[in-house]
Design an enzyme around this catalytic site. Sequence first.
Site, PDB file in Angstrom:
ATOM      1  CG  ASP A 269       5.954   1.634   5.261  1.00  0.00           C
ATOM      2  OD1 ASP A 269       6.055   1.043   4.175  1.00  0.00           O
ATOM      3  OD2 ASP A 269       5.966   2.858   5.365  1.00  0.00           O
ATOM      4  CD  GLU A 270       2.734   1.191   0.874  1.00  0.00           C
ATOM      5  OE1 GLU A 270       1.796   1.026   0.083  1.00  0.00           O
ATOM      6  OE2 GLU A 270       3.851   1.597   0.525  1.00  0.00           O
TER       7      GLU A 270
ATOM      8  CG  ASP B   9       1.334   4.192   3.809  1.00  0.00           C
ATOM      9  OD1 ASP B   9       2.403   3.689   4.199  1.00  0.00           O
ATOM     10  OD2 ASP B   9       1.260   5.057   2.935  1.00  0.00           O
TER      11      ASP B   9
END
Lengths: 374, 435
Positions: free
Chosen positions: B111-112, B19
């Site tokens: 973003d993960e 993350d």
Amino acid sequence: MDFTIKRGIFLEGIQKTLGIVERKTTMPILNNILIKTEKDGIRIIATDREIGLVADYGADVKTLGEVTVSARKMYEMIREIQGDMIHFEANEQCRVTVTCQKVVYRIPGLPADDFPHVLDDYGDVMFYPVSGQLLGDLIHKTFFAMSGDEMRKNLNGVFFETFGEGSRHVMRMVATDGHRLALANMDAGEGEHLRLEKGIIIPRKGLNEIRKLIDDAPGNVSIGVRKGMCIIRTDSTVLRVSLVDAEYPDYKRVIPVEKGSTVEFGKDAVLRALRRMSVMASERYSGVIISLAPGSMVLESTNPDVGEAKDEIEVAYQDRELTVGYNVRYLIDAIEVVEGEKITFEIGLGMRPGVIRPVEGNRYMCIIMPLKIQ
Amino acid sequence: MSDILFSLHSWPRAILHIDGDAFFTSCEEVIHPELRGKPLITGGERGIVACASYAAKKRGIKRGVPLHQAKALCPDLIVLPSDYETYSLFSRRMFSIVRRFTPQVEEYSIDEAFADLTGMRRSLHASYEAISLRVKGEIEQELGIGVSVGLSLTKVLAKVASKHRKPDGFTVISGRAIARYLQNLPVEKIWGIGHATANYLEKMGIRTALEFARLPEKKVKERFTKPGVEIWRELRGESVYPVIPEEKSTYASISKMKTFSPPTADRGYLFAHLLRNLESACIKARRYTLAPRRIIPLLKKNSFDTVGREAKLSRPSVYPLELSPLLKELFDQLYDVRELYRATGIILLDLVPDTHIQYSLFENPVRAEKIRHLYEAADTLSRKYGKHTLHLGGSHLIEVLGKGKRGDPTVREQTCLYGETGRKHLGLPIFHVKV
């Protein structure tokens, strides 16, 4: 009020109202039917305010009166009773008592005064006799093409019009959902007839009730049209249907003028082949690709979610080779209602609609828009 | 309570969740090293905080707060416009680093990512913990952005782990340690448990994830629907949700929503924005050869109230030229002269494969075919000269009046060569260092 009636007659009379009385309504009284006693029988009235049914049945009447009761409960009660004769009684407080042999049912009713008026007075309406069977036939041949899209009110019914052809009089029904259009004609003969030059639109629910009425009463029915409603009468029953108040699209515009490539085939053979293709059809993919060559027709259906199907049948075809796509369901619907064994299919070229009709007679045609399959 | 064991084996599966820490601002800090450590936010063009750097978070700035409030809290705040092209470039690089360690990587959001490391110990000659640390280390070293990493037996637990310590966290929840991590975790913090479920659980007296995980199976099956039971099993260390490495190829719906600033009441300009969203959504739908049966236009007022109206199409269509008359009609019903609007959006619903087109008897299929060919040409032009090279006259107004961005253009936009679009600029490395 107080009367005695044969169980079979009563059960059938109530059953006929079940399609009309509403299940979900803000007016509880519309769940009810109105039962009224006359001199030598009873009158059962049901309505959802769009459709009204008034039917008379023979009964042994002791005292006059009227009351409304739940149609569904009444039907269930009579259905479960086994005796022959049913005794019906309602007191001043609208409490209904139904007895038969040792069975006693008591249910509350509602006063008849609150029930909407179904037939005020139709004395000024002109009625014309029509063959029930032919009327039912018109409905049967067009019903399937009606739109189910409730947003398009004008297509949610069948368009009914009449016109003269020489000295003959023709009745015509048309239905379309925008993708296909079914048209059926009926020769009503000479003489005085119902005239609907501008045409009317009969809604789906009304058509269902008309069909039921015709099925029960073979022979002639009387039909009359008054502003915004259509009334159909048999000896003992009057059905009133509110018409769809909308403009019907100009259907004549879509009837192809040019004849496309014509193929002729047997109804049963092609129906069976199409049903084999429809095994592969789903809601997302329902296309069938038809490839024509002199003497033969190849059908193919591909559905990435299911699989593939292919079949070939013999047909009478002399034109050049061509390939075209159609919704398989539309073809089946259109062909199923054709009378007679031989069918012609005129395939329009360049994304023009195709036309299905019997080889003999001009009483029916179905126009179908092809499916563009890329 | 830590004596409760959900799993005797330490690693029946090893799932990693990565993350990004304040991802957008981290990317900005990389390309603007001089901004590192300063209170920084992105989202300037939308007028709200899209992402706040940790320095800004320390000053009390949260996501979704209007700019003027954020500025009041922190007068020296640096506001940057969002530069999604750059962020997606970083995102792609981050995913490709993870793919060095295992091919089973799921790009969960920009973003993960989830990665399934099961069975990779032998080929990488390292424990799962060591592999995870290497993934984290390589991302940080090569991209210069911070990530928090969680390693556990299931996706839900991996997510619990990566959230456990943030930023720059590394948390391992092995099978024997599950209970320890769940005992102080409120249920609503669990991935997949929303408001409604959390409230329902509270009625049952359940406030922590451990209490939920300890419920007997019978009770869970009786009282919860399928997703609830699945989360319960995942929490107990039984992997239910697989890591799906494929890219998305079908969609149930496609939506495009764009905020502009300052808010506007101008009818033509607002409609141009709405139409542009329709064009963008249609481009995406065409890329997947899908066509919607229903569309919903949305207008977001300055008060954040959103109004929308749904319409059913007479046949599926992905061509703005065919849809624009309907869109105009819906827009006219929604638009209120007295309101200020800050965003418009389009949702395409009920998507069906656009391979079988059933034209209507009452339309002109030749015209429809022409429109289809026109858009084939438009898509070819877009590939060569950039998106929306050929667009409807109705949306042209935003080319004239601007897209409503506040503040300076992004570095990417500033450094574009003449005739170049942001998208084409993508492959070029842009490390912008002030001298």
